[in-house]
Structures are given as structure tokens and as C-alpha cells.
Design a protein around this motif. Structure first.
Motif, PDB file in Angstrom:
ATOM      1  N   GLY A  84       0.789  -1.228   0.000  1.00 47.18           N
ATOM      2  CA  GLY A  84       0.000   0.000   0.000  1.00 47.18           C
ATOM      3  C   GLY A  84       0.818   1.274   0.000  1.00 47.18           C
ATOM      4  O   GLY A  84       0.302   2.354   0.278  1.00 47.18           O
ATOM      5  N   TYR A  85       2.100   1.157  -0.344  1.00 46.70           N
ATOM      6  CA  TYR A  85       2.955   2.355  -0.353  1.00 46.70           C
ATOM      7  C   TYR A  85       3.339   2.768  -1.762  1.00 46.70           C
ATOM      8  O   TYR A  85       3.221   1.989  -2.713  1.00 46.70           O
ATOM      9  N   GLN A  86       3.817   4.008  -1.856  1.00 42.32           N
ATOM     10  CA  GLN A  86       4.288   4.500  -3.152  1.00 42.32           C
ATOM     11  C   GLN A  86       5.784   4.218  -3.285  1.00 42.32           C
ATOM     12  O   GLN A  86       6.589   4.725  -2.490  1.00 42.32           O
ATOM     13  N   PRO A  87       6.197   3.425  -4.290  1.00 42.69           N
ATOM     14  CA  PRO A  87       7.627   3.145  -4.456  1.00 42.69           C
ATOM     15  C   PRO A  87       8.372   4.372  -4.963  1.00 42.69           C
ATOM     16  O   PRO A  87       7.907   5.037  -5.889  1.00 42.69           O
ATOM     17  N   VAL A  88       9.513   4.643  -4.348  1.00 43.05           N
ATOM     18  CA  VAL A  88      10.358   5.753  -4.798  1.00 43.05           C
ATOM     19  C   VAL A  88      11.777   5.229  -4.945  1.00 43.05           C
ATOM     20  O   VAL A  88      12.373   4.759  -3.967  1.00 43.05           O
ATOM     21  N   GLN A  89      12.306   5.300  -6.159  1.00 43.04           N
ATOM     22  CA  GLN A  89      13.719   4.939  -6.321  1.00 43.04           C
ATOM     23  C   GLN A  89      14.552   6.132  -5.870  1.00 43.04           C
ATOM     24  O   GLN A  89      14.319   7.259  -6.302  1.00 43.04           O
ATOM     25  N   ARG A  90      15.505   5.860  -4.984  1.00 37.99           N
ATOM     26  CA  ARG A  90      16.296   6.953  -4.404  1.00 37.99           C
ATOM     27  C   ARG A  90      17.753   6.798  -4.790  1.00 37.99           C
ATOM     28  O   ARG A  90      18.206   5.725  -5.197  1.00 37.99           O
ATOM     29  N   SER A  91      18.507   7.893  -4.560  1.00 42.69           N
ATOM     30  CA  SER A  91      19.966   7.804  -4.676  1.00 42.69           C
ATOM     31  C   SER A  91      20.506   7.319  -3.330  1.00 42.69           C
ATOM     32  O   SER A  91      19.757   7.172  -2.365  1.00 42.69           O
ATOM     33  N   SER A  92      21.821   7.146  -3.266  1.00 38.04           N
ATOM     34  CA  SER A  92      22.430   6.681  -2.006  1.00 38.04           C
ATOM     35  C   SER A  92      22.252   7.693  -0.886  1.00 38.04           C
ATOM     36  O   SER A  92      22.274   7.348   0.280  1.00 38.04           O
ATOM     37  N   THR A  93      22.090   8.974  -1.269  1.00 38.31           N
ATOM     38  CA  THR A  93      21.927  10.008  -0.252  1.00 38.31           C
ATOM     39  C   THR A  93      20.476  10.522  -0.200  1.00 38.31           C
ATOM     40  O   THR A  93      20.203  11.634   0.218  1.00 38.31           O
ATOM     41  N   TYR A  94      19.587   9.682  -0.656  1.00 32.51           N
ATOM     42  CA  TYR A  94      18.137   9.884  -0.502  1.00 32.51           C
ATOM     43  C   TYR A  94      17.520  11.002  -1.328  1.00 32.51           C
ATOM     44  O   TYR A  94      16.454  11.501  -0.991  1.00 32.51           O
ATOM     45  N   GLU A  95      18.160  11.360  -2.458  1.00 30.26           N
ATOM     46  CA  GLU A  95      17.429  12.195  -3.412  1.00 30.26           C
ATOM     47  C   GLU A  95      16.440  11.273  -4.128  1.00 30.26           C
ATOM     48  O   GLU A  95      16.758  10.108  -4.408  1.00 30.26           O
ATOM     49  N   GLU A  96      15.256  11.797  -4.436  1.00 30.77           N
ATOM     50  CA  GLU A  96      14.255  10.976  -5.114  1.00 30.77           C
ATOM     51  C   GLU A  96      14.570  10.949  -6.610  1.00 30.77           C
ATOM     52  O   GLU A  96      14.606  11.992  -7.258  1.00 30.77           O
ATOM     53  N   LEU A  97      14.836   9.767  -7.161  1.00 33.06           N
ATOM     54  CA  LEU A  97      15.208   9.651  -8.572  1.00 33.06           C
ATOM     55  C   LEU A  97      14.006   9.345  -9.451  1.00 33.06           C
ATOM     56  O   LEU A  97      13.923   9.796 -10.579  1.00 33.06           O
ATOM     57  N   GLU A  98      13.094   8.516  -8.936  1.00 31.14           N
ATOM     58  CA  GLU A  98      11.915   8.170  -9.739  1.00 31.14           C
ATOM     59  C   GLU A  98      10.748   7.866  -8.798  1.00 31.14           C
ATOM     60  O   GLU A  98      10.869   6.990  -7.924  1.00 31.14           O
ATOM     61  N   LEU A  99       9.669   8.588  -8.990  1.00 32.62           N
ATOM     62  CA  LEU A  99       8.473   8.286  -8.203  1.00 32.62           C
ATOM     63  C   LEU A  99       7.580   7.401  -9.043  1.00 32.62           C
ATOM     64  O   LEU A  99       7.129   7.824 -10.115  1.00 32.62           O
ATOM     65  N   LEU A 100       7.336   6.202  -8.578  1.00 30.48           N
ATOM     66  CA  LEU A 100       6.489   5.278  -9.334  1.00 30.48           C
ATOM     67  C   LEU A 100       5.068   5.366  -8.787  1.00 30.48           C
ATOM     68  O   LEU A 100       4.853   5.808  -7.658  1.00 30.48           O
ATOM     69  N   SER A 101       4.134   4.875  -9.582  1.00 28.19           N
ATOM     70  CA  SER A 101       2.742   4.964  -9.105  1.00 28.19           C
ATOM     71  C   SER A 101       2.519   3.956  -7.976  1.00 28.19           C
ATOM     72  O   SER A 101       3.175   2.922  -7.925  1.00 28.19           O
ATOM     73  N   SER A 102       1.570   4.260  -7.087  1.00 29.29           N
ATOM     74  CA  SER A 102       1.325   3.366  -5.942  1.00 29.29           C
ATOM     75  C   SER A 102       0.559   2.141  -6.407  1.00 29.29           C
ATOM     76  O   SER A 102      -0.148   2.174  -7.374  1.00 29.29           O
TER      77      SER A 102
END
Ligand code: V47
Length: 385
Positions: free
Chosen positions: A367-385
Motif C-alpha cells: 500500500g505504499y508508493q515506491p520511490v527509487q532513491r539515490s544513495s543520499t536519498y534524493e528521489e530519482l523516480e516516483l512510481l505509481s502506488s
């Protein structure tokens, strides 16, 4: 992958008046009030959270904090592990990975081998390589810089998260250089950040009993301070599920919280579930239970009020427990991994690798929204929930 596809059900907090009555009823009313007010929890609170039989209430409280900090987002990254040598001068009782030189299973990768391994993954969009290993008794300071440079040579764009405080302390000792020079060398060679391993349990009794040859609690904390004061971000871990007591887990968390107050460069905390097979604790130890795993995640979230991220490392928790941990305070699943040896040598039943799609599905199904992050937690890709 299809077995994780299912109807997503969003996290539904209990109706507040009902939650109030339940938490009061199970003796967690005072902690509830502190959590609501954003107040710091005490050592006694931590002990109660580890000891109460009401795990779902602890999870509920941790979820209040997790949702406040991260909402519906759950993070992961696209990474690769390289454990460049298993030769180690130490003999920690919990470790199945370490080997002595001359043993059949001993191996050491030089810079060229690290570079070749990185190139094997040339067609994959990894953003991070995680490099930790044994402390090889016959490799000098230059070896550490060589493996770093090799990784960067192959993939300059990839963030190198390398060297626990154990390797950093070792380099500071053997380099013959000043602290400033060592950190400047590491930066120049391409170090991006440091992983959180080697902390084990930051308590003298546990240090003496299971990893006495290796750096102790104070040295780990002192080295972490140096790393952060030199501008590097890092993580922290706790290896639980062996001989440590609840009170020692709480002390560990409080020591990390205090250091974070001073330095502020810890990114994530990762409770590491102990795998006992092929270790010197194999006869004593047993696998951690789901109960213990979820509680460790939840109590960490509640006690570490100054850590942005609590990571559920699926390699140690297994993907199923890591997914469940997203509803017990965790907001990160680590990454795709590949080629991890430390936990697999100790018998983890988790696979070697999870494709990005599988991580995404685990997150969505919870039930969460997947977010691909960098190693230092910048959001690289917000995927649909
Ligand atoms: O330092 C060793 C632990 C650590 C066993 O920072 C064991 O992002 C379980 O630190 N069973 C290495 N654990 C792993 C680590 C890590 C992993 C993922 C992400 C990050 C991060 C850090 O594994 C070691 C030690 O504490 N360990 N033996 C064992 N038998």
C-alpha cells in the motif's frame, strides 16, 4: 514476481479514540503521549517497548512516526554489493564470511577484478556499489584506495558506499598519514559515503563476548564522529538476535541518537537480523523470529527520533518480513543488491538479488508508493502506488 502482486491496501491508522483506549489499556499511554507530542523517549520507554507483549501497539506507534516523516512513500535503490575479500585478521563469533589466508574458501579481488565485476553490470542502471570486506592482514593502505578507484574507473557515475568504521579505523592506523590526509585520499579516490556495519552491539559486554579482537563500542563511535566531521554521510546498524539483552539494544540506540545529535550525518539505521549458520554461535543461536524482527524495526523508529530513515534490509529479514516492516516503522527496503556474501555465507534464505520490479511490487502490495532513491536519498523516480 507474480506471487507478490495483490490488491494494495493502504495503511489505515486506527481511529484515534479507539487507538487511545487500546494504548492506555496495554500500558503504553505515556509513550503514546510523547510520540504524539514529538517528545524524546527515555531509556525506560525503550525497555518497555522491547518487553511489552503488545507488538501491534508498538508497531502502531512506530507507524505514527513513519507516516509523519515519509507519508506513503517507501524507498529503494538500484545497487550492487562487492565484498572484495573475505580474508580477515579478526575472528568474530557471529561471522561466517571471514576466512584465513590459505583456506580453500579465501579470496581477494584486486583492483582489476573489482573493475571487471563492475563492468559485468554495465547494462544495468545501478546507482550505487556497496563495498565492504574483511580486514586483510597483508594488504596495505593503498589496497583500499585501489578498490575504490577501480569501481569509479568502471562506472564513474555510480556512488561508492564503502568501508565500515572497522576499515576506516584500520586505514587511519596503517596509513602513516594524518586523519585529514586519509579522508582527503578517500574523497579523491571516489568514496561517496560509508555503510553502517561493524557496530554490532555498542556495549562492552557483547564486544568482549563475541567480537573482542575487533574495535569496540567507543572506537566505533569515535571513528563515526571523525567520518561525519570530515563531511561524509554514513549509516548505522545493530546486529541483533544473538547474546544481547533488550537493555543493551536500548543502550546501543541511545548512543547512536546522542552521536546524531552532535554530528547529524547519519542517513539510515538498519537493524541487522543475525543468521547463525556456519558461525561460532551456530549451536547457541537460532534464526531471529518475525516477532523480533518487526519489534526491532518499530523500536528503532521510535527511539531514533533524529534518524530520517529506518531500513528493512530484505537480505537479512527476507523479502516477506521486510515488506511487513514497512507497516512497522520502516521506510526503506535497501536495494536490488546482487552478489552479497556476508549473510548468504551465514545461511540467509533470502535470494541473492531482487529485480527492481519485484521491489516495486513488494512496496505497492503493502500500500505504499515506491520511490527509487539515490544513495543520499534524493528521489530519482516516483512510481505509481
Ligand atoms: O558489519 C556479520 C553483519 C554487517 C552476520 O549501511 C551479520 O546501507 C547477520 O552493515 N548475520 C554487514 N549479520 C552488512 C551491513 C549493511 C548491510 C546493508 C546495508 C548497509 C548500509 C549495511 O553484517 C557486518 C555485521 O554487522 N553480519 N555476520 C551474520 N551472521
Amino acid at each position: 514476481m507474480s506471487q507478490v502482486k495483490q490488491q494494495a491496501s493502504r495503511y489505515q491508522p486506527l481511529e484515534p479514540a479507539l487507538a487511545d483506549r487500546v494504548l492506555e489499556g496495554v500500558g503504553l499511554g505515556e509513550i503514546r503521549d510523547k510520540v504524539r507530542a514529538g517528545e524524546r523517549l527515555s531509556r525506560e520507554d525503550g525497555l518497555l517497548l522491547f518487553e511489552t507483549p503488545h507488538l501491534s501497539a508498538v508497531g502502531y506507534l512506530a507507524q505514527q512516526v513513519r507516516q509523519r516523516l515519509h507519508g506513503d512513500k517507501a524507498y529503494f535503490n538500484y545497487n550492487l554489493h562487492i565484498n572484495y575479500t573475505n580474508v580477515c585478521q579478526y575472528s568474530c563469533k557471529f561471522c561466517a564470511f571471514a576466512a584465513k589466508e590459505g583456506e580453500d574458501r579465501a579470496y581477494t579481488m584486486d583492483g582489476a577484478a573489482v573493475e571487471a565485476k563492475m563492468r559485468e553490470y554495465a547494462d544495468q542502471a545501478i546507482t550505487e556499489v556497496h563495498m565492504v570486506a574483511g580486514i586483510h592482514p597483508n594488504r596495505g593502505y593503498e589496497y583500499y584506495l585501489e578498490v575504490l578507484r577501480a569501481a569509479k574507473r568502471a562506472r564513474p557515475e555510480v556512488h561508492v558506499k564503502a568501508f565500515t568504521m572497522v576499515e576506516i579505523e584500520h586505514m587511519l592506523k596503517i596509513s602513516g598519514k594524518t586523519e585529514d590526509e586519509v579522508f582527503a585520499d578517500l574523497r579523491e579516490a571516489g568514496l561517496g559515503s560509508c555503510p553502517g556495519g561493524g557496530a554490532e552491539v555498542l556495549v562492552d559486554r557483547v564486544h568482549k563476548a563475541v567480537f573482542r579482537e575487533k574495535m569496540g563500542p567507543q572506537a566505533w563511535l569515535d571513528t563515526a564522529r571523525k567520518v561525519q566531521e570530515h563531511g561524509f554521510k554514513m549509516n548505522a546498524t545493530m546486529l541483533y538476535g544473538h547474546i544481547e539483552r533488550s537493555s543493551e539494544r536500548v543502550d546501543h540506540l541511545i548512543k547512536l541518537r546522542e552521536l546524531q545529535d552532535d554530528c547529524g550525518n547519519f542517513m539510515a539505521f538498519i537493524p541487522l537480523a543475525f543468521w547463525p549458520y556456519h558461525t561460532d554461535l551456530a549451536n547457541f543461536g537460532h534464526e531471529t523470529t518475525g516477532w523480533m524482527d518487526l519489534r526491532s524495526i518499530a523500536v528503532s523508529r521510535l527511539m531514533l527520533d533524529n534518524f530520517p530513515t529506518i531500513k528493512a534490509y530484505w537480505i537479512m529479514l527476507t523479502p516477506a518480513s521486510a515488506q511487513t516492516a514497512l507497516a512497522f516503522g520502516a521506510n526503506d527496503l535497501d536495494g536490488t543488491v546482487s552478489e552479497e556474501k556476508i549473510t548468504h555465507d551465514a545461511g540467509t534464505t533470502a535470494p541473492q538479488h531482487l529485480p527492481k520490479d519485484h521491489l516495486v511490487e513488494l512496496i505497492r502490495a503493502a500500500g505504499y508508493q515506491p520511490v527509487q532513491r539515490s544513495s543520499t536519498y534524493e528521489e530519482l523516480e516516483l512510481l505509481s502506488s
